[in-house]
Design an enzyme around this catalytic site. Sequence first.
Site, PDB file in Angstrom:
ATOM      1  NE  ARG A   1      -3.603  -0.728   9.342  1.00  0.00           N
ATOM      2  CZ  ARG A   1      -3.319   0.084   8.826  1.00  0.00           C
ATOM      3  NH1 ARG A   1      -2.851   0.845   8.180  1.00  0.00           N
ATOM      4  NH2 ARG A   1      -1.793  -0.925   8.878  1.00  0.00           N
TER       5      ARG A   1
ATOM      6  NE  ARG B   1       7.421  -2.732   5.178  1.00  0.00           N
ATOM      7  CZ  ARG B   1       6.008  -2.476   6.261  1.00  0.00           C
ATOM      8  NH1 ARG B   1       6.000  -2.049   4.849  1.00  0.00           N
ATOM      9  NH2 ARG B   1       5.723  -2.098   7.175  1.00  0.00           N
TER      10      ARG B   1
ATOM     11  NE  ARG C   1       5.813  -0.044   9.801  1.00  0.00           N
ATOM     12  CZ  ARG C   1       5.446   0.044   8.940  1.00  0.00           C
ATOM     13  NH1 ARG C   1       5.939   0.342   7.522  1.00  0.00           N
ATOM     14  NH2 ARG C   1       4.343   0.081   9.408  1.00  0.00           N
TER      15      ARG C   1
ATOM     16  CE  LYS D   1      -1.941  -0.692   4.012  1.00  0.00           C
ATOM     17  NZ  LYS D   1      -1.692  -2.216   4.298  1.00  0.00           N
TER      18      LYS D   1
ATOM     19  NE  ARG E   1       2.117  -4.535  11.373  1.00  0.00           N
ATOM     20  CZ  ARG E   1       3.074  -3.814   9.931  1.00  0.00           C
ATOM     21  NH1 ARG E   1       4.413  -4.760  10.315  1.00  0.00           N
ATOM     22  NH2 ARG E   1       3.162  -3.713   9.415  1.00  0.00           N
TER      23      ARG E   1
HETATM   24  P1  AMP Z   1       1.443   0.932   8.386  1.00  0.00           P
HETATM   25  O1  AMP Z   1       2.235   1.762   8.284  1.00  0.00           O
HETATM   26  O2  AMP Z   1      -0.332   1.435   7.634  1.00  0.00           O
HETATM   27  O3  AMP Z   1       1.485  -0.512   8.995  1.00  0.00           O
HETATM   28  O4  AMP Z   1       0.653   1.766  10.194  1.00  0.00           O
HETATM   29  C1  AMP Z   1       1.363   1.295  11.150  1.00  0.00           C
HETATM   30  C2  AMP Z   1       0.649   1.622  12.635  1.00  0.00           C
HETATM   31  O5  AMP Z   1      -0.234   2.670  12.625  1.00  0.00           O
HETATM   32  C3  AMP Z   1      -0.065  -0.148  12.607  1.00  0.00           C
HETATM   33  O6  AMP Z   1       0.128  -1.180  12.912  1.00  0.00           O
HETATM   34  C4  AMP Z   1      -0.969   0.862  13.137  1.00  0.00           C
HETATM   35  O7  AMP Z   1      -0.791   0.242  15.192  1.00  0.00           O
HETATM   36  C5  AMP Z   1      -0.912   2.110  13.477  1.00  0.00           C
HETATM   37  N1  AMP Z   1      -2.327   2.295  12.197  1.00  0.00           N
HETATM   38  C6  AMP Z   1      -1.999   2.956  11.338  1.00  0.00           C
HETATM   39  N2  AMP Z   1      -3.398   3.194  10.464  1.00  0.00           N
HETATM   40  C7  AMP Z   1      -4.266   2.873  11.661  1.00  0.00           C
HETATM   41  C8  AMP Z   1      -5.765   2.958  11.249  1.00  0.00           C
HETATM   42  N3  AMP Z   1      -6.552   3.567  10.309  1.00  0.00           N
HETATM   43  N4  AMP Z   1      -6.590   2.461  12.299  1.00  0.00           N
HETATM   44  C9  AMP Z   1      -5.261   2.318  14.269  1.00  0.00           C
HETATM   45  N5  AMP Z   1      -4.763   1.933  13.789  1.00  0.00           N
HETATM   46  C10 AMP Z   1      -3.606   2.935  13.048  1.00  0.00           C
END
Ligand code: AMP
Length: 209
Positions: free
Chosen positions: A88, A122, A155, A16, A166
């Site tokens: 999400r 990654r 990360r 994404k 996750r």
């Molecule tokens: P990502 O980079 O999109 O994988 O997001 C990293 C982390 O941020 C996720 O594992 C969640 O802990 C938090 N996060 C990001 N976007 C959301 C969302 N829309 N709702 C809740 N938690 C989020």
Amino acid sequence: MTRKRIALLGPPGAGKGTQAKLIADKTGLCHLSTGDILRDEVAHGTEIGRAAKLHMDRGDLVPDKLIIDMIHERIAKTDGFILDGFPRTVAQAEALLKITPLDLMINITLSRVEVIKRLSSRRVCRECGKIYNLLFNPPKSKTRCDLCGGELFQRDDDRPEVVDNRYDVYMQATAPLIDFYCERGLLCEVDGAQPTAVVLERIMDLLAG
Ligand code: AMP
């Protein structure tokens, strides 16, 4: 391109973030990533960052209210955007409906086995945010960004002990959005196991259609 309102759905590691950056470059749409915004808040030690970090480190979702309050203004003041990592949950999708309608939700699919393989290899540039994969899209040097020479890092939530959770969180909280957007006639699907350039081409075709 007309000012489209697009969002990307899919498990962590499906591509994404990579695709959203490429689409934003090609189309000029504003890239809004809740994950990037949260990581920035954490890096700056803000109140939002401190509240979110605990959840993020465990691979859990940050509470809906915090996310919706954080993204609401940014969405409302942008007339064309690509959302990456939001919504999400069904509650977030319902909140988004009240802010603005979406033109398209693109679901990038990837199996659990692939997700785990991709996330654990990654790496991200600390300076420019470019995303690499040591297996599929390796940088020339394992520790430095090809583009800007910035340091590459893993990360915290890509560590193997967090990655499993996750994926489970995705299946439980986020996968129901597939039906949510399908029922509204907004869902398109792209196979995320294909090379980056092929996924991008398919998404660009969907946007043009
Ligand atoms: P990502 O980079 O999109 O994988 O997001 C990293 C982390 O941020 C996720 O594992 C969640 O802990 C938090 N996060 C990001 N976007 C959301 C969302 N829309 N709702 C809740 N938690 C989020």
